[in-house]
Design an enzyme around this catalytic site. Structure first.
Site, mmCIF file in Angstrom:
data_model
loop_
_atom_site.group_PDB
_atom_site.id
_atom_site.type_symbol
_atom_site.label_atom_id
_atom_site.label_comp_id
_atom_site.label_asym_id
_atom_site.label_seq_id
_atom_site.Cartn_x
_atom_site.Cartn_y
_atom_site.Cartn_z
ATOM 1 N N ASP A 1 0.848 -1.206 0.000
ATOM 2 C CA ASP A 1 0.000 0.000 0.000
ATOM 3 C C ASP A 1 0.884 1.258 0.000
ATOM 4 O O ASP A 1 0.655 2.210 -0.748
ATOM 5 C CB ASP A 1 -0.889 0.060 1.261
ATOM 6 C CG ASP A 1 -1.844 -1.114 1.404
ATOM 7 O OD1 ASP A 1 -3.050 -0.917 1.288
ATOM 8 O OD2 ASP A 1 -1.367 -2.250 1.630
ATOM 9 N N THR B 1 -6.929 -4.613 0.814
ATOM 10 C CA THR B 1 -5.701 -4.952 1.557
ATOM 11 C C THR B 1 -5.897 -6.185 2.442
ATOM 12 O O THR B 1 -5.020 -7.044 2.513
ATOM 13 C CB THR B 1 -5.245 -3.753 2.418
ATOM 14 O OG1 THR B 1 -5.051 -2.641 1.546
ATOM 15 C CG2 THR B 1 -3.938 -4.047 3.139
HETATM 16 N N1 A2P Z 1 -14.279 -0.235 8.186
HETATM 17 C C1 A2P Z 1 -13.388 0.002 7.222
HETATM 18 N N2 A2P Z 1 -12.186 0.549 7.514
HETATM 19 C C2 A2P Z 1 -11.288 0.804 6.545
HETATM 20 N N3 A2P Z 1 -11.481 0.543 5.231
HETATM 21 C C3 A2P Z 1 -12.646 0.030 4.888
HETATM 22 C C4 A2P Z 1 -13.659 -0.285 5.853
HETATM 23 N N4 A2P Z 1 -14.702 -0.812 5.199
HETATM 24 C C5 A2P Z 1 -14.353 -0.834 3.900
HETATM 25 N N5 A2P Z 1 -13.127 -0.319 3.708
HETATM 26 C C6 A2P Z 1 -12.417 -0.135 2.422
HETATM 27 O O1 A2P Z 1 -13.358 -0.389 1.402
HETATM 28 C C7 A2P Z 1 -12.983 -1.566 0.661
HETATM 29 C C8 A2P Z 1 -14.227 -2.361 0.356
HETATM 30 O O2 A2P Z 1 -14.747 -2.902 1.553
HETATM 31 P P1 A2P Z 1 -15.183 -4.421 1.630
HETATM 32 O O3 A2P Z 1 -14.129 -5.253 1.007
HETATM 33 O O4 A2P Z 1 -15.397 -4.673 3.085
HETATM 34 O O5 A2P Z 1 -16.453 -4.458 0.851
HETATM 35 C C9 A2P Z 1 -12.016 -2.285 1.568
HETATM 36 O O6 A2P Z 1 -11.170 -3.102 0.809
HETATM 37 C C10 A2P Z 1 -11.291 -1.140 2.239
HETATM 38 O O7 A2P Z 1 -10.363 -0.559 1.321
HETATM 39 P P2 A2P Z 1 -8.755 -0.827 1.451
HETATM 40 O O8 A2P Z 1 -8.561 -2.294 1.287
HETATM 41 O O9 A2P Z 1 -8.239 -0.012 0.328
HETATM 42 O O10 A2P Z 1 -8.358 -0.307 2.807
HETATM 43 MG MG MG Z 2 -6.864 0.526 3.545
HETATM 44 MG MG MG Z 3 -6.432 0.800 -0.030
#
Ligand code: A2P
Ligand code: MG
Ligand code: MG
Ligand code: MG
Length: 306
Positions: A50, A121
């Site tokens: 990241d 991630t």
């Molecule tokens: N509670 C949370 N805290 C931080 N990031 C979140 C959260 N919920 C969703 N996300 C971000 O939104 C994306 C989609 O959510 P999900 O996979 O749960 O549907 C996740 O991959 C994450 O992005 P990232 O991976 O870039 O941190």
């Molecule tokens: Mg993230």
């Molecule tokens: Mg991200």
């Protein structure tokens, strides 16, 4: 590329090349083995991939477009990156296309670029690498207008790895073949790592024929675009503007819709709150308003209310 090429076309073309370079970094970190995981919060990991992918993207875009506001998930401001990470060659085939009239005169101050260097991630750290995407969203005057969704681990039949999907409202999409979802089913794609009871109530009201639980906003929108699902439901706060800007633009450039759970579009100006407080509802091939109204009002009002 000439000096008269509209700015939005130049930003999109460099973003396509940069997302690919970031994808190589993400694969290299995994290959080398030490992910360097840091917990930013509950269910919110960050890895070396990241951090490094964000440096590559922000340094490359800000070198070429120094006056444009760029907001990245990891908050990186260190622009001292090795030459190997600085991308300066735009994607030439994108530049062969005509700029939609609506964006031709957009000025540097009209833009905000929203960067999610690695979406999914949690899945990346758990080995579900096909869910991982690199997202670069281009907002003009408050709206998500253009987007890149790069999948670093996509396996082509030829053995080649990685693909880059783009969308620009008024122009269309590229890098994949859109497929309509099946007419006789209703398939929902949703989170696998950020669910709760309220979110589950919103999913349940649709009585879907299938519920796919996958990671990342980028990957879920690709499932809509490739006919694997009809709707993306996320009835909880947590994802942010960098998660939705690129997916919204690509989906809407192909006739779909991405809004909050109440059916309202998010804003993408530089001072907007980063959290998408009222969740996400995205659809393709459906009456979006009808989907919104299926979710009970008390559920919709409760999402993000505290
Ligand atoms: N509670 C949370 N805290 C931080 N990031 C979140 C959260 N919920 C969703 N996300 C971000 O939104 C994306 C989609 O959510 P999900 O996979 O749960 O549907 C996740 O991959 C994450 O992005 P990232 O991976 O870039 O941190
Ligand atoms: Mg993230
Ligand atoms: Mg991200
Ligand atoms: Mg993300």
């Amino acid at each position: 590329m000439t000096s008269t090429t509209p700015l939005v076309m130049r930003i999109m073309a460099l973003s396509i090349s940069t997302a690919k370079r970031a994808g190589v970094i993400i694969r290299d970190v995994l290959k080398q083995g030490d992910l360097g995981i840091v917990d930013k919060g509950k269910n919110d990991p960050q890895t070396e991939a990241d951090r490094s992918a964000e440096k590559c993207i922000i340094a490359s875009l800000s070198k070429k477009f120094p006056t444009i506001k760029i907001i990245g998930e990891e908050g990186g401001t260190d622009l001292n990156v090795c030459d190997d990470w600085l991308v300066s060659e735009p994607n030439e085939s994108f530049l062969q296309q005509s700029c939609p009239a609506a964006w031709q005169d957009a000025q540097p101050e009209d833009f905000v670029i929203w960067v999610d260097p690695l979406d999914g991630t949690a899945e990346y750290t758990q080995g579900f690498v096909e869910h991982v995407t690199v997202l670069i969203g281009v907002a003009i005057k408050n709206s998500a207008v253009g987007g890149i969704i790069h999948q670093p681990f996509y396996q082509h039949a030829s053995g080649e790895i990685g693909r880059t999907i783009w969308g620009l409202k008024g122009l269309g999409t590229g890098g994949f073949t859109p497929v309509a979802p099946p007419k006789d089913e209703f398939i929902i794609t949703t989170t696998r790592s950020h669910s709760n009871a309220l979110h589950q109530r919103a999913v349940d009201v649709f009585n879907a024929s299938k519920v796919l639980k996958v990671g990342g906003a980028g990957y879920k929108v690709l499932q809509l675009l490739e006919g694997k699902a009809h709707a993306y439901v996320f009835a909880t706060p947590g994802c942010k503007k960098w998660d939705t800007c690129a997916p919204e633009a690509v989906l809407e450039a192909n006739g779909g819709t991405l809004t909050n759970i109440n059916g309202e579009h998010y804003e993408y100006h530089a001072d907007v709150e980063h959290v998408n407080r009222r969740g996400v509802l995205a659809s393709v091939g459906s009456d979006h308003k009808e989907l919104v109204e299926k979710i009970p009002l008390d559920v919709r009002q409760a999402v993000g209310s505290k």
